[in-house]
Design an enzyme around this catalytic site. Structure first.
Site, mmCIF file in Angstrom:
data_model
loop_
_atom_site.group_PDB
_atom_site.id
_atom_site.type_symbol
_atom_site.label_atom_id
_atom_site.label_comp_id
_atom_site.label_asym_id
_atom_site.label_seq_id
_atom_site.Cartn_x
_atom_site.Cartn_y
_atom_site.Cartn_z
ATOM 1 N N GLY A 87 0.801 -1.219 0.000
ATOM 2 C CA GLY A 87 0.000 0.000 0.000
ATOM 3 C C GLY A 87 0.829 1.262 0.000
ATOM 4 N N THR A 88 2.157 1.132 -0.008
ATOM 5 C CA THR A 88 3.028 2.311 -0.056
ATOM 6 C C THR A 88 2.969 2.921 -1.455
ATOM 7 O OG1 THR A 88 4.507 1.201 1.503
ATOM 8 C CG2 THR A 88 5.345 3.171 0.409
ATOM 9 N N THR A 89 2.858 4.229 -1.528
ATOM 10 C CA THR A 89 2.802 4.905 -2.830
ATOM 11 C C THR A 89 4.139 5.574 -3.131
ATOM 12 O OG1 THR A 89 1.888 6.893 -1.780
ATOM 13 C CG2 THR A 89 0.322 5.276 -2.637
ATOM 14 N N PHE A 115 -6.432 1.024 -0.848
ATOM 15 C CA PHE A 115 -7.138 -0.245 -0.728
ATOM 16 C C PHE A 115 -8.560 -0.091 -0.211
ATOM 17 C CE2 PHE A 115 -2.803 -1.905 -0.918
ATOM 18 C CZ PHE A 115 -2.989 -2.963 -1.806
ATOM 19 N N HIS A 147 -4.576 15.963 2.195
ATOM 20 C CA HIS A 147 -4.133 14.966 3.160
ATOM 21 C C HIS A 147 -3.472 15.648 4.351
ATOM 22 C CE1 HIS A 147 -4.694 11.885 0.021
ATOM 23 N NE2 HIS A 147 -4.721 11.026 1.030
ATOM 24 N N HIS A 148 -3.253 14.876 5.390
ATOM 25 C CA HIS A 148 -2.576 15.331 6.605
ATOM 26 C C HIS A 148 -1.158 15.816 6.299
ATOM 27 C CE1 HIS A 148 -0.344 11.477 6.541
ATOM 28 N NE2 HIS A 148 -1.504 10.979 6.140
ATOM 29 N N LYS A 151 2.058 13.407 5.457
ATOM 30 C CA LYS A 151 2.151 12.573 4.254
ATOM 31 C C LYS A 151 3.407 12.925 3.456
ATOM 32 C CE LYS A 151 -0.517 10.852 0.328
ATOM 33 N NZ LYS A 151 -0.143 9.463 0.662
ATOM 34 N N GLY A 157 -1.045 9.029 -4.322
ATOM 35 C CA GLY A 157 -1.213 7.972 -5.315
ATOM 36 C C GLY A 157 -2.659 7.831 -5.735
ATOM 37 N N THR A 158 -3.565 8.059 -4.783
ATOM 38 C CA THR A 158 -5.001 7.994 -5.099
ATOM 39 C C THR A 158 -5.384 9.082 -6.090
ATOM 40 O OG1 THR A 158 -5.469 7.080 -2.914
ATOM 41 C CG2 THR A 158 -7.321 8.039 -4.114
#
Length: 259
Positions: A87-89, A115, A147-148, A151, A157-158
């Protein structure tokens, strides 16, 4: 299932909690700084990562580390022959290298920028909306994400996947632009902008705008729990589909292969 977690930060701890609630056993946690990990390794020590996982008796691995560590981790993990969910981008440019590694070692890896089941539904909605709106030249389109402030990568990535889906639906958009514009944008440019602030888990919006009106499609995560649970579901499905022959080893997969 016995699961090893590589990367034991906030997300790793949440994945562990979700996995246990779902009836799995976390047999190893591997990290370079987390003092409560069962295996503390030096940064870049792929051999130590592989050994920790191999000796744990794990049946599958979930990797959620850092963009600077992910490639080394995957190169250490995939040859072990265990299904790996990543799940790492921040490593999209190296996907071909990991795909070749899977083929060479008969490994199986599933990667996704997100995910969350809801996000993956959002991808499909965005692509279809972009296809419909592309028929009407009055409507322009753009992507924004927040995002926070902890990050490590930008855009997310999303957001990149959302933008890719927009471009699949709207063929007139052929280039993503991430920087601020200092001149009028070209018609083929898709602006993908980012904000980093506070503790936002993740918000992604697609704007369709015309002189007459605006349409906004937004996915807003309430917490990281959806990402954590989704990664465990992904590992379950990856193992299940390899066992029943729906998916084969030697390949790099994405969440689209589960839908």
């Amino acid at each position: 299932m016995k699961i090893a977690l590589v990367g034991y930060g906030k997300m790793g701890h949440m994945i562990e909690s979700c996995a246990k609630v779902m009836g799995h056993e976390v047999v190893a946690t591997v990290d370079v700084v987390a003092q409560d990990a069962t295996n503390l390794v030096k940064a870049g020590d792929g051999e130590a990562v592989a050994l920790a996982v191999k000796t744990s008796g794990a049946e599958g691995v979930i990797e959620f580390s850092h963009p600077t560590a992910v490639l080394g981790n995957l190169k250490a993990l995939i040859p072990l022959g265990l299904p790996v969910v990543c799940g790492t981008t921040g490593w999209a440019k190296s996907e071909a290298e990991i795909e070749n590694l899977c083929a060479a070692t008969n490994g199986a890896c599933m990667r996704s920028s997100n995910f969350s089941i809801g996000v993956n539904m959002f991808y499909k909605i965005v692509e279809e909306a972009a296809r419909i709106m592309a028929e009407y030249s009055d409507y322009d389109v753009a992507v924004w994400e927040a995002h926070h402030n902890q990050k490590a990568d930008s855009p997310s990535g999303t957001a990149l996947e959302v933008a890719r889906r927009v471009m699949l639906g709207n063929k007139s958009k052929t280039e993503m632009v991430f920087d601020a514009f200092h001149e009028k944008p070209k018609a083929n440019e898709l602006h993908v902008s980012s904000t980093r602030i506070g503790a936002v888990p993740g918000t992604h919006t697609v704007f369709f705008d015309s002189p007459a009106d605006s349409i906004e499609l937004t996915h807003r995560a309430r917490s990281r729990a959806g990402f954590a649970k989704g990664s465990v579901i992904a590992l379950e499905k990856l193992c299940e589909k390899i066992d029943n022959g729906t998916l084969s080893r030697g390949k790099l997969y994405g969440m689209e292969d589960l839908f």
